[in-house]
Design a protein around this motif. Structure first.
Motif, mmCIF file in Angstrom:
data_model
loop_
_atom_site.group_PDB
_atom_site.id
_atom_site.type_symbol
_atom_site.label_atom_id
_atom_site.label_comp_id
_atom_site.label_asym_id
_atom_site.label_seq_id
_atom_site.Cartn_x
_atom_site.Cartn_y
_atom_site.Cartn_z
ATOM 1 N N ILE A 163 40.619 35.885 64.798
ATOM 2 C CA ILE A 163 39.605 36.641 64.238
ATOM 3 C C ILE A 163 39.325 37.661 65.364
ATOM 4 C CG2 ILE A 163 37.047 36.263 63.716
ATOM 5 C CD1 ILE A 163 37.197 33.451 63.156
ATOM 6 N N ILE A 164 39.259 38.986 64.720
ATOM 7 C CA ILE A 164 39.322 39.987 65.540
ATOM 8 C C ILE A 164 37.824 40.637 65.275
ATOM 9 C CG2 ILE A 164 40.158 42.431 66.324
ATOM 10 C CD1 ILE A 164 42.746 41.264 65.290
ATOM 11 N N ASP A 165 36.939 40.852 66.349
ATOM 12 C CA ASP A 165 35.764 41.358 66.058
ATOM 13 C C ASP A 165 35.424 42.970 66.373
ATOM 14 O OD1 ASP A 165 32.945 41.077 65.567
ATOM 15 O OD2 ASP A 165 32.498 40.878 67.762
ATOM 16 N N ASP A 166 34.215 43.442 65.744
ATOM 17 C CA ASP A 166 34.312 45.122 65.916
ATOM 18 C C ASP A 166 35.117 45.862 65.579
ATOM 19 O OD1 ASP A 166 31.685 44.058 66.839
ATOM 20 O OD2 ASP A 166 32.142 44.114 69.200
ATOM 21 N N VAL A 167 35.786 45.843 64.423
ATOM 22 C CA VAL A 167 36.986 46.636 63.976
ATOM 23 C C VAL A 167 36.500 48.194 63.451
ATOM 24 C CG1 VAL A 167 38.668 44.868 64.072
ATOM 25 C CG2 VAL A 167 37.419 45.457 62.096
ATOM 26 N N PHE A 168 35.359 47.959 62.835
ATOM 27 C CA PHE A 168 34.971 49.137 62.021
ATOM 28 C C PHE A 168 34.354 50.454 63.027
ATOM 29 C CE2 PHE A 168 34.610 46.366 58.105
ATOM 30 C CZ PHE A 168 35.995 46.585 57.678
ATOM 31 N N GLN A 169 33.834 50.347 64.156
ATOM 32 C CA GLN A 169 33.223 51.157 64.893
ATOM 33 C C GLN A 169 32.096 52.015 64.107
ATOM 34 O OE1 GLN A 169 34.358 52.517 68.485
ATOM 35 N NE2 GLN A 169 34.208 50.520 68.300
ATOM 36 N N GLY A 170 31.129 50.943 63.528
ATOM 37 C CA GLY A 170 30.220 51.556 62.966
ATOM 38 C C GLY A 170 30.514 52.259 61.616
ATOM 39 N N GLY A 171 31.824 52.319 61.092
ATOM 40 C CA GLY A 171 32.146 52.920 59.917
ATOM 41 C C GLY A 171 33.145 54.137 60.075
ATOM 42 N N THR A 172 33.025 54.290 61.594
ATOM 43 C CA THR A 172 33.561 55.935 61.780
ATOM 44 C C THR A 172 35.161 55.650 62.104
ATOM 45 O OG1 THR A 172 33.396 55.234 64.159
ATOM 46 C CG2 THR A 172 31.450 56.421 63.251
ATOM 47 N N VAL A 173 35.672 54.446 61.974
ATOM 48 C CA VAL A 173 37.129 54.294 61.980
ATOM 49 C C VAL A 173 37.850 54.957 60.913
ATOM 50 C CG1 VAL A 173 36.999 51.852 60.805
ATOM 51 C CG2 VAL A 173 38.938 52.408 62.734
ATOM 52 N N LEU A 174 36.953 54.962 59.825
ATOM 53 C CA LEU A 174 37.525 55.614 58.490
ATOM 54 C C LEU A 174 37.264 57.016 58.534
ATOM 55 C CD1 LEU A 174 35.860 53.079 56.240
ATOM 56 C CD2 LEU A 174 38.272 52.906 57.277
ATOM 57 N N ASP A 175 36.936 57.899 59.570
ATOM 58 C CA ASP A 175 36.649 59.272 59.672
ATOM 59 C C ASP A 175 37.812 59.862 60.123
ATOM 60 O OD1 ASP A 175 34.171 58.806 58.804
ATOM 61 O OD2 ASP A 175 33.299 59.108 60.815
ATOM 62 N N ASP A 176 38.132 61.041 59.737
ATOM 63 C CA ASP A 176 39.149 61.923 60.556
ATOM 64 C C ASP A 176 39.098 61.972 61.910
ATOM 65 O OD1 ASP A 176 40.482 64.485 61.206
ATOM 66 O OD2 ASP A 176 41.468 64.004 59.269
ATOM 67 N N GLU A 177 40.243 62.013 62.594
ATOM 68 C CA GLU A 177 40.254 61.921 64.136
ATOM 69 C C GLU A 177 39.528 63.002 64.631
ATOM 70 O OE1 GLU A 177 43.285 61.657 67.729
ATOM 71 O OE2 GLU A 177 43.789 60.613 66.057
ATOM 72 N N ALA A 178 39.667 64.383 64.035
ATOM 73 C CA ALA A 178 38.891 65.498 64.497
ATOM 74 C C ALA A 178 37.562 65.340 64.606
ATOM 75 C CB ALA A 178 39.593 66.555 63.673
ATOM 76 N N GLU A 179 36.839 64.507 63.792
ATOM 77 C CA GLU A 179 35.569 64.229 63.690
ATOM 78 C C GLU A 179 34.844 63.380 64.832
ATOM 79 O OE1 GLU A 179 34.443 63.195 59.624
ATOM 80 O OE2 GLU A 179 35.420 64.738 58.826
ATOM 81 N N ILE A 180 36.079 62.618 65.369
ATOM 82 C CA ILE A 180 35.770 61.552 66.381
ATOM 83 C C ILE A 180 35.298 62.014 67.794
ATOM 84 C CG2 ILE A 180 36.451 59.420 67.431
ATOM 85 C CD1 ILE A 180 35.748 59.156 64.430
ATOM 86 N N PRO A 181 34.304 61.738 68.502
ATOM 87 C CA PRO A 181 34.391 62.275 69.738
ATOM 88 C C PRO A 181 35.505 62.117 70.629
ATOM 89 C CG PRO A 181 32.066 61.192 68.982
ATOM 90 C CD PRO A 181 33.306 60.855 68.218
ATOM 91 N N LYS A 182 35.947 62.950 71.566
ATOM 92 C CA LYS A 182 36.912 62.879 72.331
ATOM 93 C C LYS A 182 36.974 61.468 73.135
ATOM 94 C CE LYS A 182 38.321 67.527 72.812
ATOM 95 N NZ LYS A 182 38.573 68.772 73.775
ATOM 96 N N ARG A 183 35.928 61.057 73.771
ATOM 97 C CA ARG A 183 35.948 59.754 74.732
ATOM 98 C C ARG A 183 36.004 58.598 73.850
ATOM 99 N NH1 ARG A 183 30.918 56.964 73.561
ATOM 100 N NH2 ARG A 183 29.308 58.315 72.235
ATOM 101 N N VAL A 184 36.056 58.632 72.472
ATOM 102 C CA VAL A 184 36.418 57.351 71.824
ATOM 103 C C VAL A 184 37.620 57.386 70.813
ATOM 104 C CG1 VAL A 184 34.137 56.039 71.969
ATOM 105 C CG2 VAL A 184 34.601 57.872 70.098
ATOM 106 N N ARG A 185 38.435 58.443 71.024
ATOM 107 C CA ARG A 185 39.322 59.023 69.801
ATOM 108 C C ARG A 185 40.581 57.958 70.256
ATOM 109 N NH1 ARG A 185 40.149 65.580 69.666
ATOM 110 N NH2 ARG A 185 38.326 65.851 68.434
ATOM 111 N N LYS A 186 40.835 57.371 71.273
ATOM 112 C CA LYS A 186 41.966 56.386 71.930
ATOM 113 C C LYS A 186 41.586 55.186 71.065
ATOM 114 C CE LYS A 186 44.427 53.858 75.167
ATOM 115 N NZ LYS A 186 44.689 53.426 76.774
ATOM 116 N N ILE A 187 40.146 54.810 71.068
ATOM 117 C CA ILE A 187 39.726 53.516 70.234
ATOM 118 C C ILE A 187 39.923 53.718 68.632
ATOM 119 C CG2 ILE A 187 37.990 52.096 69.552
ATOM 120 C CD1 ILE A 187 36.621 52.588 72.430
ATOM 121 N N HIS A 188 39.626 54.815 68.244
ATOM 122 C CA HIS A 188 39.844 55.153 66.754
ATOM 123 C C HIS A 188 41.276 55.242 66.506
ATOM 124 C CE1 HIS A 188 40.174 57.862 63.309
ATOM 125 N NE2 HIS A 188 38.863 57.516 63.039
#
Length: 223
Positions: A163-188
């Motif tokens: 079981i792997i927890d916290d995989v959706f990042q509040g739903g932002t994991v589905l967003d385009d990487e360009a829309e993701i803040p640089k500080r969390v792009r690696k996680i994305h």
């Protein structure tokens, strides 16, 4: 160490509220740990995920559990109560402050003989572990999940569950990487790599569960 994603529900807010408020609280020391963590914003699994883990482990009744990411020991204590009589839980955390709090909580709950707490980075610890685990719960650095995944599958017995927890990042994991803040792009990027690896693997069985910030579950089918 506030978990901001706990306040970005991936399902309707009224459903989240019902799952968190409509299900019974945990009693005794376990309930005290959960309340303490929530009061101080310590990142533990939210109540709806905790109730799922409680139900799942009670149904599974595992003999050997491995946890990656101890925090203050709430989820480990929750799962350990459903171990078989001779069962054991091993949990890993690299933060000394969390490690010490977890150790105190295990002692308070009378679980110190049933739980082995390893202080260290899972990247260093996992390759040195042996054994066959019935259940592995991974709730640690999200960018490291894809790195830890092969080791988890190596350690999991056939028919065991990861079981792997916290995989959706509040739903932002589905967003385009360009829309993701640089500080969390690696996680994305790493979470999307994890999805590509797990969900397209026909040799094992997997599913997604929209509880908390999302669970990814894998049943090891092949030996």
């Amino acid at each position: 160490m506030l978990n901001e994603m706990m306040h970005r529900p991936i399902v309707m807010q009224k459903v989240v509220d019902f799952m968190r408020e409509g299900q019974l609280d945990f009693e005794g020391g376990l309930g005290e740990i959960e309340a303490y963590a929530n009061e101080l914003g310590i990142p533990i699994v939210p109540h709806e995920t905790a109730k799922f883990l409680d139900f799942f482990t009670a149904t599974m009744q595992p003999s050997q559990i491995l946890e990656i990411g101890t925090a203050i020991g709430f989820s480990a204590s929750l799962m350990a109560q459903h171990l078989q009589a001779d069962g054991h839980l091993t949990t890993i955390d690299r933060y000394e402050k969390m490690y010490e709090r977890a150790k105190e909580n295990f002692k308070k709950l009378g679980l110190e003989d049933r739980i082995t707490l390893i202080e260290g980075d899972a990247a260093d610890v996992l390759p040195n572990l042996e054994g066959s685990y019935d259940l592995i719960f991974m709730d640690s650095a999200k960018a490291k999940y894809i790195e830890f995944y092969p080791e988890c599958m190596r350690l999991l017995r056939q028919g065991g569950v990861l079981i792997i927890d916290d995989v959706f990042q509040g739903g932002t994991v589905l967003d385009d990487e360009a829309e993701i803040p640089k500080r969390v792009r690696k996680i994305h990027r790493k979470l999307n790599e994890l999805f590509d690896t797990v969900l397209n693997d026909k040799s094992n069985r997997s599913t997604l569960v929209p509880l908390g910030d999302g669970l990814l579950m894998v049943r090891k089918e092949a030996a």
